[in-house]
Design an enzyme around this catalytic site. Structure first.
Site, PDB file in Angstrom:
ATOM      1  N   ARG A  22       0.845  -1.197   0.000  1.00 34.00           N
ATOM      2  CA  ARG A  22       0.000   0.000   0.000  1.00 34.00           C
ATOM      3  C   ARG A  22       0.881   1.248   0.000  1.00 34.00           C
ATOM      4  O   ARG A  22       0.975   1.932  -1.010  1.00 34.00           O
ATOM      5  CB  ARG A  22      -0.961  -0.017   1.220  1.00 34.00           C
ATOM      6  CG  ARG A  22      -2.180   0.887   1.034  1.00 34.00           C
ATOM      7  CD  ARG A  22      -1.850   2.343   1.243  1.00 34.00           C
ATOM      8  NE  ARG A  22      -1.339   2.548   2.608  1.00 34.00           N
ATOM      9  CZ  ARG A  22      -0.736   3.662   2.994  1.00 34.00           C
ATOM     10  NH1 ARG A  22      -0.585   4.673   2.149  1.00 34.00           N
ATOM     11  NH2 ARG A  22      -0.269   3.788   4.232  1.00 34.00           N
ATOM     12  N   ASP A  23       1.591   1.543   1.074  1.00 33.90           N
ATOM     13  CA  ASP A  23       2.477   2.718   1.068  1.00 33.90           C
ATOM     14  C   ASP A  23       3.575   2.535   0.038  1.00 33.90           C
ATOM     15  O   ASP A  23       3.999   3.493  -0.634  1.00 33.90           O
ATOM     16  CB  ASP A  23       3.079   2.942   2.461  1.00 33.90           C
ATOM     17  CG  ASP A  23       3.358   4.408   2.729  1.00 33.90           C
ATOM     18  OD1 ASP A  23       3.937   5.059   1.858  1.00 33.90           O
ATOM     19  OD2 ASP A  23       2.993   4.908   3.810  1.00 33.90           O
ATOM     20  N   HIS A  26       3.253   3.933  -3.622  1.00 33.25           N
ATOM     21  CA  HIS A  26       3.720   5.273  -4.015  1.00 33.25           C
ATOM     22  C   HIS A  26       5.103   5.189  -4.663  1.00 33.25           C
ATOM     23  O   HIS A  26       5.385   5.843  -5.664  1.00 33.25           O
ATOM     24  CB  HIS A  26       3.822   6.182  -2.789  1.00 33.25           C
ATOM     25  CG  HIS A  26       2.512   6.567  -2.187  1.00 33.25           C
ATOM     26  ND1 HIS A  26       1.576   7.316  -2.850  1.00 33.25           N
ATOM     27  CD2 HIS A  26       1.985   6.320  -0.952  1.00 33.25           C
ATOM     28  CE1 HIS A  26       0.524   7.527  -2.074  1.00 33.25           C
ATOM     29  NE2 HIS A  26       0.740   6.927  -0.923  1.00 33.25           N
ATOM     30  N   SER A 176       2.990  11.198   8.727  1.00 37.80           N
ATOM     31  CA  SER A 176       2.966  11.089   7.264  1.00 37.80           C
ATOM     32  C   SER A 176       4.085  11.873   6.588  1.00 37.80           C
ATOM     33  O   SER A 176       4.452  11.568   5.447  1.00 37.80           O
ATOM     34  CB  SER A 176       1.615  11.583   6.733  1.00 37.80           C
ATOM     35  OG  SER A 176       0.548  11.033   7.459  1.00 37.80           O
ATOM     36  N   HIS A 203       2.533   4.834  12.668  1.00 36.91           N
ATOM     37  CA  HIS A 203       3.023   4.706  11.289  1.00 36.91           C
ATOM     38  C   HIS A 203       4.088   5.764  11.072  1.00 36.91           C
ATOM     39  O   HIS A 203       3.817   6.956  11.211  1.00 36.91           O
ATOM     40  CB  HIS A 203       1.835   4.915  10.329  1.00 36.91           C
ATOM     41  CG  HIS A 203       2.186   4.943   8.880  1.00 36.91           C
ATOM     42  ND1 HIS A 203       2.006   3.863   8.045  1.00 36.91           N
ATOM     43  CD2 HIS A 203       2.678   5.941   8.095  1.00 36.91           C
ATOM     44  CE1 HIS A 203       2.363   4.184   6.816  1.00 36.91           C
ATOM     45  NE2 HIS A 203       2.777   5.441   6.808  1.00 36.91           N
ATOM     46  N   HIS A 205       7.460   7.528   8.822  1.00 41.77           N
ATOM     47  CA  HIS A 205       8.206   7.688   7.569  1.00 41.77           C
ATOM     48  C   HIS A 205       9.645   8.056   7.916  1.00 41.77           C
ATOM     49  O   HIS A 205       9.909   8.698   8.940  1.00 41.77           O
ATOM     50  CB  HIS A 205       7.564   8.754   6.674  1.00 41.77           C
ATOM     51  CG  HIS A 205       6.418   8.211   5.875  1.00 41.77           C
ATOM     52  ND1 HIS A 205       6.564   7.682   4.621  1.00 41.77           N
ATOM     53  CD2 HIS A 205       5.108   8.071   6.184  1.00 41.77           C
ATOM     54  CE1 HIS A 205       5.399   7.250   4.173  1.00 41.77           C
ATOM     55  NE2 HIS A 205       4.483   7.479   5.097  1.00 41.77           N
ATOM     56  N   TYR A 294       3.831  16.173   3.185  1.00 37.49           N
ATOM     57  CA  TYR A 294       3.251  14.836   2.998  1.00 37.49           C
ATOM     58  C   TYR A 294       4.173  13.991   2.116  1.00 37.49           C
ATOM     59  O   TYR A 294       4.515  14.382   0.995  1.00 37.49           O
ATOM     60  CB  TYR A 294       1.893  15.006   2.330  1.00 37.49           C
ATOM     61  CG  TYR A 294       0.972  13.817   2.348  1.00 37.49           C
ATOM     62  CD1 TYR A 294       0.803  13.034   3.485  1.00 37.49           C
ATOM     63  CD2 TYR A 294       0.222  13.495   1.212  1.00 37.49           C
ATOM     64  CE1 TYR A 294      -0.070  11.965   3.493  1.00 37.49           C
ATOM     65  CE2 TYR A 294      -0.662  12.428   1.212  1.00 37.49           C
ATOM     66  CZ  TYR A 294      -0.791  11.666   2.356  1.00 37.49           C
ATOM     67  OH  TYR A 294      -1.659  10.609   2.364  1.00 37.49           O
TER      68      TYR A 294
END
Length: 345
Positions: A22-23, A26, A176, A203, A205, A294
């Site tokens: 999913r992520d 990108h 995010s 979550h 990054h 983002y």
């Protein structure tokens, strides 16, 4: 009640949510194939990962001119994953306004058992209809609050309470933009844990190279769920690297149910043919974290920078200054054009 002290990790049950499909979408411009999904989802399931998330990077219904089209329809990919996932909960992401309840029903028909309903950090209200509908479908439901650096812990706690009241099974706090420092993460997890009676997740990054450190900070503050991806594949500089996290948690004595060696082998044998660029902290992803932008904006920013012959970091600084949020991808071109006009004066 959390008093801000560290919660020992040894012996604790930790649930890992894998978001490679999913992520990671990108990072590969939504180009996953059925063969790649079979290899990744099947491998993760065999390695004991309890949640495997799959959908367009921007969630169900994300395939569009605004966010980029998928190479293979996401519902076909869900059916493919469902055919090889035997123990894990096949999970989807849904952003109200992009995905619909009809999308969710179809995902259920394709084998999805869990959904994470994601909103901007101040907009939990818009998740009510989708969370309630998902519960009626018998799904495991997660309230997912994005861009958590944009709101103070006390305000985030109030949004989390709303998602709990709608029926969420746990609340996930997302950094995010990869902007938060470990103390920022602890403050947010502590505030949410004190405000709700359901578990909390996190979550990360890796834009400031802090994804594993921030995941540990969340867990030490009492979070029970944590997101990760194989090789860290994800938007910006990627996410918490799953095989690294598995090794760290094993050394700390956590009960994850993960096959550490199996995940290392899966990452090494499958991911090189999937990844389209090195998942590293380069100048672009570093600026995302520094400016609080983002993470999934990165490739859109590179495209706009090339089109208007701008430095990508100049666009990022401006997007950060304007507090742009997920869903405003179409504004990146406008901002780039405005910067060219400003420079021409």
């Amino acid at each position: 009640m959390s008093d801000g002290t560290k919660v020992p990790l040894k012996g604790r049950k930790i649930y890992v949510v894998d978001t490679t499909l999913r992520d990671g979408s990108h990072a590969v411009k939504h180009s996953f194939t059925k063969e790649q999904v079979t290899a990744i989802a099947g491998g993760l399931d065999r390695c004991g990962v309890p949640f495997i998330e799959l959908s367009h990077g921007d969630g169900l219904g994300g395939a569009s001119y605004t966010y980029g089209f998928s190479k293979v329809d996401e519902f076909e990919l869900l059916e493919t994953a469902a055919s090889v996932v035997k123990k894990a909960l096949l999970t989807v992401l849904l952003l109200p306004g992009i995905g619909t309840i009809e999308n969710l029903k179809r995902a259920c028909d394709c084998g999805a058992k869990a959904v994470r309903v994601a909103t901007h950090i101040t907009e939990a209200d818009v998740s009510a209809e989708h969370i309630i509908a998902a519960k009626k479908m018998g799904m495991f439901v997660v309230g997912f609050l994005m861009m958590s650096h944009m709101s103070p812990p006390e305000a985030i706690a109030l949004e989390a309470q709303k998602m709990e009241s709608y029926g969420s099974d746990y609340i996930n706090i997302a950094d995010s933009a990869g902007y938060l420092l470990p103390d920022d993460v602890r403050a947010r997890i502590d505030a949410v844990r004190n405000a709700v009676k359901i578990p909390v997740g996190f979550h990360a990054h890796n834009n400031l190279s802090l994804a594993v450190a921030n995941a540990l900070a969340a867990l030490e503050s009492g979070a029970e769920y944590v997101d990760a991806t194989l090789c860290g594949l994800g938007a910006g500089a990627g996410n918490t690297q799953l095989e690294v996290l598995a090794g760290v948690l094993q050394r700390m004595g956590c009960e994850t149910g993960l096959d550490f060696y199996g995940l290392m082998d899966l990452a090494q044998q499958v991911m090189p043919s999937v990844m389209q660029r090195p998942q590293v902290v380069d100048a672009g992803s570093l600026m995302l974290g520094y400016a609080g932008v983002y993470s999934s904006f990165l490739l859109h920013i590179y495209s706009a920078a090339e089109k208007f012959k701008l430095e990508p970091r100049d666009i990022m600084v401006e997007l950060g200054r304007r507090h742009m949020i997920g869903g405003q991808e179409d504004m990146i071109v406008d901002v780039a054009w405005q910067l060219t006009q400003k420079q021409a004066k």
